[in-house]
Design a protein around this motif. Structure first.
Motif, mmCIF file in Angstrom:
data_model
loop_
_atom_site.group_PDB
_atom_site.id
_atom_site.type_symbol
_atom_site.label_atom_id
_atom_site.label_comp_id
_atom_site.label_asym_id
_atom_site.label_seq_id
_atom_site.Cartn_x
_atom_site.Cartn_y
_atom_site.Cartn_z
ATOM 1 N N THR A 169 0.831 -1.209 0.000
ATOM 2 C CA THR A 169 0.000 0.000 0.000
ATOM 3 C C THR A 169 0.862 1.254 0.000
ATOM 4 O O THR A 169 0.591 2.208 -0.737
ATOM 5 N N ILE A 170 1.906 1.257 0.814
ATOM 6 C CA ILE A 170 2.818 2.409 0.858
ATOM 7 C C ILE A 170 3.421 2.651 -0.525
ATOM 8 O O ILE A 170 3.451 3.791 -1.007
ATOM 9 N N CYS A 171 3.879 1.580 -1.167
ATOM 10 C CA CYS A 171 4.461 1.718 -2.511
ATOM 11 C C CYS A 171 3.425 2.249 -3.500
ATOM 12 O O CYS A 171 3.727 3.125 -4.323
ATOM 13 N N CYS A 172 2.220 1.738 -3.426
ATOM 14 C CA CYS A 172 1.138 2.195 -4.306
ATOM 15 C C CYS A 172 0.889 3.687 -4.121
ATOM 16 O O CYS A 172 0.814 4.440 -5.098
ATOM 17 N N LEU A 173 0.752 4.106 -2.875
ATOM 18 C CA LEU A 173 0.472 5.517 -2.607
ATOM 19 C C LEU A 173 1.634 6.404 -3.038
ATOM 20 O O LEU A 173 1.424 7.474 -3.621
ATOM 21 N N LYS A 174 2.839 5.956 -2.775
ATOM 22 C CA LYS A 174 4.024 6.721 -3.178
ATOM 23 C C LYS A 174 4.117 6.803 -4.703
ATOM 24 O O LYS A 174 4.367 7.870 -5.265
ATOM 25 N N ASN A 175 3.894 5.665 -5.370
ATOM 26 C CA ASN A 175 3.975 5.628 -6.838
ATOM 27 C C ASN A 175 2.918 6.488 -7.512
ATOM 28 O O ASN A 175 3.086 6.885 -8.662
ATOM 29 N N LEU A 212 -8.305 8.287 1.083
ATOM 30 C CA LEU A 212 -8.083 7.554 -0.173
ATOM 31 C C LEU A 212 -8.960 8.078 -1.309
ATOM 32 O O LEU A 212 -8.527 8.101 -2.466
ATOM 33 N N GLN A 213 -10.186 8.505 -0.995
ATOM 34 C CA GLN A 213 -11.043 9.085 -2.038
ATOM 35 C C GLN A 213 -10.430 10.370 -2.584
ATOM 36 O O GLN A 213 -10.439 10.618 -3.789
ATOM 37 N N GLU A 214 -9.904 11.173 -1.686
ATOM 38 C CA GLU A 214 -9.240 12.417 -2.083
ATOM 39 C C GLU A 214 -8.024 12.099 -2.970
ATOM 40 O O GLU A 214 -7.811 12.729 -4.008
ATOM 41 N N HIS A 215 -7.250 11.120 -2.555
ATOM 42 C CA HIS A 215 -6.070 10.737 -3.335
ATOM 43 C C HIS A 215 -6.481 10.151 -4.687
ATOM 44 O O HIS A 215 -5.852 10.450 -5.710
ATOM 45 N N LYS A 216 -7.521 9.353 -4.698
ATOM 46 C CA LYS A 216 -8.003 8.782 -5.961
ATOM 47 C C LYS A 216 -8.348 9.892 -6.946
ATOM 48 O O LYS A 216 -8.001 9.801 -8.135
ATOM 49 N N GLN A 217 -9.004 10.945 -6.473
ATOM 50 C CA GLN A 217 -9.341 12.063 -7.358
ATOM 51 C C GLN A 217 -8.082 12.724 -7.900
ATOM 52 O O GLN A 217 -8.012 13.073 -9.079
ATOM 53 N N ASN A 218 -7.062 12.864 -7.062
ATOM 54 C CA ASN A 218 -5.793 13.421 -7.526
ATOM 55 C C ASN A 218 -5.166 12.532 -8.602
ATOM 56 O O ASN A 218 -4.636 13.037 -9.602
ATOM 57 N N ASP A 252 -7.059 12.965 -11.804
ATOM 58 C CA ASP A 252 -6.689 14.243 -12.436
ATOM 59 C C ASP A 252 -5.340 14.121 -13.132
ATOM 60 O O ASP A 252 -5.170 14.597 -14.261
ATOM 61 N N GLN A 253 -4.378 13.483 -12.467
ATOM 62 C CA GLN A 253 -3.053 13.258 -13.076
ATOM 63 C C GLN A 253 -3.191 12.396 -14.328
ATOM 64 O O GLN A 253 -2.533 12.659 -15.342
ATOM 65 N N GLN A 254 -4.025 11.385 -14.233
ATOM 66 C CA GLN A 254 -4.224 10.471 -15.359
ATOM 67 C C GLN A 254 -4.810 11.222 -16.564
ATOM 68 O O GLN A 254 -4.388 11.015 -17.696
ATOM 69 N N ARG A 255 -5.764 12.111 -16.300
ATOM 70 C CA ARG A 255 -6.366 12.904 -17.376
ATOM 71 C C ARG A 255 -5.303 13.787 -18.040
ATOM 72 O O ARG A 255 -5.210 13.847 -19.271
ATOM 73 N N ILE A 256 -4.472 14.429 -17.232
ATOM 74 C CA ILE A 256 -3.410 15.287 -17.769
ATOM 75 C C ILE A 256 -2.416 14.460 -18.579
ATOM 76 O O ILE A 256 -1.994 14.862 -19.672
ATOM 77 N N LEU A 257 -2.042 13.293 -18.057
ATOM 78 C CA LEU A 257 -1.118 12.420 -18.794
ATOM 79 C C LEU A 257 -1.725 11.951 -20.112
ATOM 80 O O LEU A 257 -1.033 11.892 -21.132
ATOM 81 N N ASN A 258 -3.014 11.625 -20.113
ATOM 82 C CA ASN A 258 -3.670 11.192 -21.352
ATOM 83 C C ASN A 258 -3.689 12.313 -22.383
ATOM 84 O O ASN A 258 -3.451 12.074 -23.573
#
Length: 148
Positions: free
Chosen positions: A53-59, A88-94, A97-103
């Motif tokens: 989980t730590i690796c997932c959140l960091k990545n 986690l919901q807040e982080h998921k939204q972030n 958002d990052q995924q949209r920008i990367l796409n």
């Protein structure tokens, strides 16, 4: 009998430098990790879930401080489920958002690659350069394509 894992075992399993695991411990991300009689960190199989989980959140870009907050909430037990869910919901939204920008950025990169791969790449790029030169000249601006 349950197996104990060394920091080296954990580092290899998660493809992390040992120094990163030590850093995570120093930053308070590994309160669940025990030490043996010699003072060395020893990991149990259940620790691997937390480390995953730590690796997932960091990545996915969560700051160390927020990861520490999340882990501390986990250590408090079931009374913090709502807080963990919110974090986690807040982080998921972030992440979304990052995924949209990367796409969007990937689309631009693909457009450029398609242009450069075109049989007519030379003419396409020449036309773009002429457009920029004309626009800059019309606006009495410096022509960025002029070489000295």
């Amino acid at each position: 009998m349950e197996k104990l894992y060394s920091i080296k075992d954990v580092a290899e399993h998660f493809d992390l430098p040992i120094s990163t695991i030590r850093y995570y411990d120093k930053k308070g991300l590994l309160p669940f990790v025990s030490k043996n009689q010699a003072g060395y960190r020893v990991f149990s199989k259940s620790d691997f879930g937390f480390i995953q989980t730590i690796c997932c959140l960091k990545n996915t870009g969560m700051p160390i401080e927020k990861i520490r907050d999340y882990i501390q909430l986990c250590m408090q037990g079931t009374s913090t489920i709502k807080q963990r869910k919110y974090l986690l919901q807040e982080h998921k939204q972030n992440v979304l958002d990052q995924q949209r920008i990367l796409n969007e950025s990937l689309k631009e990169i693909n457009t450029k690659l398609d242009r450069y791969s075109s049989d007519d790449a030379f003419n396409i790029i020449s036309t773009q350069i002429k457009y920029v030169e004309t626009e800059k000249r019309t606006l009495n601006l410096h022509d960025p394509f002029l070489t000295k």
